[in-house]
Design an enzyme around this catalytic site. Structure first.
Site, PDB file in Angstrom:
ATOM      1  CE  LYS A 115      24.155  11.280  88.405  1.00  0.00           C
ATOM      2  NZ  LYS A 115      23.557   9.953  88.244  1.00  0.00           N
ATOM      3  CE  LYS A 197      24.609  14.889  80.760  1.00  0.00           C
ATOM      4  NZ  LYS A 197      24.911  13.624  81.454  1.00  0.00           N
ATOM      5  CE  LYS A 200      17.072  10.206  82.122  1.00  0.00           C
ATOM      6  NZ  LYS A 200      17.161   8.893  82.703  1.00  0.00           N
TER       7      LYS A 200
HETATM    8  P1  TYM Z   1      21.968   7.691  81.789  1.00  0.00           P
HETATM    9  O1  TYM Z   1      20.711   7.070  82.272  1.00  0.00           O
HETATM   10  O2  TYM Z   1      22.440   8.946  82.440  1.00  0.00           O
HETATM   11  O3  TYM Z   1      21.891   7.980  80.259  1.00  0.00           O
HETATM   12  C1  TYM Z   1      21.487   6.971  79.352  1.00  0.00           C
HETATM   13  C2  TYM Z   1      22.241   7.130  78.043  1.00  0.00           C
HETATM   14  O4  TYM Z   1      21.952   8.391  77.449  1.00  0.00           O
HETATM   15  C3  TYM Z   1      23.176   9.046  77.121  1.00  0.00           C
HETATM   16  N1  TYM Z   1      22.968  10.507  77.265  1.00  0.00           N
HETATM   17  C4  TYM Z   1      23.262  11.399  76.322  1.00  0.00           C
HETATM   18  N2  TYM Z   1      23.758  11.255  75.086  1.00  0.00           N
HETATM   19  C5  TYM Z   1      23.911  12.383  74.341  1.00  0.00           C
HETATM   20  N3  TYM Z   1      23.595  13.619  74.788  1.00  0.00           N
HETATM   21  C6  TYM Z   1      23.100  13.815  76.028  1.00  0.00           C
HETATM   22  N4  TYM Z   1      22.779  15.033  76.447  1.00  0.00           N
HETATM   23  C7  TYM Z   1      22.908  12.663  76.861  1.00  0.00           C
HETATM   24  N5  TYM Z   1      22.425  12.489  78.123  1.00  0.00           N
HETATM   25  C8  TYM Z   1      22.473  11.157  78.357  1.00  0.00           C
HETATM   26  C9  TYM Z   1      24.185   8.502  78.115  1.00  0.00           C
HETATM   27  O5  TYM Z   1      25.497   8.654  77.642  1.00  0.00           O
HETATM   28  C10 TYM Z   1      23.758   7.052  78.211  1.00  0.00           C
HETATM   29  O6  TYM Z   1      24.317   6.284  77.160  1.00  0.00           O
HETATM   30  N6  TYM Z   1      25.466   4.965  83.911  1.00  0.00           N
HETATM   31  C11 TYM Z   1      24.552   4.957  82.801  1.00  0.00           C
HETATM   32  C12 TYM Z   1      23.564   3.822  82.831  1.00  0.00           C
HETATM   33  C13 TYM Z   1      24.206   2.480  82.901  1.00  0.00           C
HETATM   34  C14 TYM Z   1      24.853   1.817  81.827  1.00  0.00           C
HETATM   35  C15 TYM Z   1      25.288   0.565  82.371  1.00  0.00           C
HETATM   36  C16 TYM Z   1      25.086   2.134  80.489  1.00  0.00           C
HETATM   37  C17 TYM Z   1      24.276   1.680  83.984  1.00  0.00           C
HETATM   38  N7  TYM Z   1      24.924   0.521  83.677  1.00  0.00           N
HETATM   39  C18 TYM Z   1      25.966  -0.346  81.570  1.00  0.00           C
HETATM   40  C19 TYM Z   1      25.782   1.220  79.695  1.00  0.00           C
HETATM   41  C20 TYM Z   1      26.214  -0.005  80.252  1.00  0.00           C
HETATM   42  C21 TYM Z   1      23.773   6.254  82.881  1.00  0.00           C
HETATM   43  O7  TYM Z   1      23.662   6.844  83.893  1.00  0.00           O
HETATM   44  O8  TYM Z   1      23.140   6.598  81.783  1.00  0.00           O
END
Ligand code: TYM
Length: 335
Positions: A115, A197, A200
């Protein structure tokens, strides 16, 4: 919340619409697991602030994410579906945990490195301490299980390290959480560059299936998905990353094994296969999309759920926060 069930915690950032990666790597597993556990699902709006947001769009996106969680099948009358920013205990615990986390540990986080490279003009302190807020999210609810995609594994590991460090000093305060990674769908790749990957923030719209894409768009994007010059539908992430990704997607959506998929498409070529994947994905998403549209119009229902669940989350979070404050020696508030 019952006493016997274990606790599950997860969440997503409240930015833009979700991708198929978010759905297959996380949301779909949440829905599958939500009867077995007592669940908390956060709309992680504080995490989203590490990147500049347009306030109006951001507020709308957070509401849309809430509706998507519910539309996907997380009943907010059974699961605690809430806004992270509505429970101040998250930032309070995050500060305390900041003081138990080392700069060296945070420096090693690959998401921080990625990032920082992407937002070179805004490498803020929040981006650096992001994993500590995530640790606070999870530890506040004494979560046993955290279902996430593979990209969040490193954040889960640092959460466990921080919790163990704290427990070693103060006794068994935090439950040590385990990551739950699904058998398929844990790392969905870009349709345009299958070694990257699905994300978004990808500028190429054809690289990403959005959860709210209509059927024609989904099929068109799958037809254009980058594959190889071979014709055999076979799982080999090194030699055939594009086809392997599509197989992984089909497996995650239908529950079929990779072997069964390979047998089903033997001798059929890529054209038919891509259309089949597109149709399976579109059919899976259609009911979710219809329910989402319906829910967005039912403002009173959604707002009622938000209010009720914010309170429920705060109740559980504050219990842990009070324990932590006492242990570290902060003076109790006189009421
Ligand atoms: P975020 O918002 O980036 O993504 C949300 C969830 O989607 C999964 N993910 C994917 N899984 C498979 N293939 C992909 N291409 C892909 N892109 C995203 C991510 O692994 C995630 O599970 N930091 C976290 C949000 C968060 C969180 C937490 C999660 C904040 N606090 C506490 C669990 C527990 C995040 O940025 O996810």
């Amino acid at each position: 919340m019952s006493d016997e069930k274990k606790i599950l915690y997860s969440g997503m950032q409240a930015t833009n619409s979700l991708t198929l990666g978010n759905y297959l790597g996380a949301l779909k597993n949440w829905v599958n697991l939500n009867e077995e556990f007592d669940c908390f699902f956060g709309v992680m709006d504080l995490h989203s602030l590490t990147v500049r947001q347009n306030p109006t769009e951001f507020r709308q996106n957070a509401r849309k994410l809430y509706a998507l969680y519910v539309a996907a099948g997380l009943d907010p009358e059974v699961n605690c579906v809430y806004y992270q920013s509505h429970v101040p205990a998250h930032t309070q615990l995050a500060w305390i945990l900041d003081c138990f986390t080392y700069m060296g540990e945070l420096n090693r986080m690959t998401q921080f490195k990625d990032k920082s490279a992407k937002h070179a003009d805004n490498i803020n302190a929040g981006l650096f301490t992001y994993p500590v807020l995530m640790a606070a999210d999870i530890l506040l609810y004494q979560a046993n299980v955290v279902p996430v995609g593979k990209d969040q594994m490193q954040h889960l590991e640092i959460t466990r390290d921080i919790a163990e460090r704290f427990n070693n000093i103060y006794g068994d305060i935090f439950t040590i959480p385990e990551a739950y990674i699904g058998k398929s769908g844990a790392r969905i790749m870009s349709l345009a560059e299958p070694t990257k990957k699905m994300s978004k923030s990808d500028e190429n719209a054809n690289a990403t299936i959005m959860l709210l894409d209509d059927k024609d768009t989904i099929i068109r994007k799958f037809k254009r998905a980058v594959t190889d010059s071979d014709t055999e539908v076979r799982y080999d992430t090194e030699a055939k990353p594009g086809i392997s990704n599509l197989m992984d997607i089909l497996s995650a959506v239908t529950g079929k094994s990779l072997d069964d998929i390979q047998a089903e498409f033997a001798g059929k070529g890529y054209g038919d296969f891509k259309i089949a994947v597109g149709e399976a994905v579109a059919d899976e998403l259609a009911p979710l999309q219809a329910e989402y549209e319906r829910l967005l119009k039912d403002k009173a229902y959604i707002e009622g759920c938000i209010k009720q669940n914010d309170e429920k989350a705060a109740y559980f979070a504050n219990k842990t926060l009070r324990k932590v404050m006492k242990k570290v020696g902060l003076t109790e508030m006189i009421r």
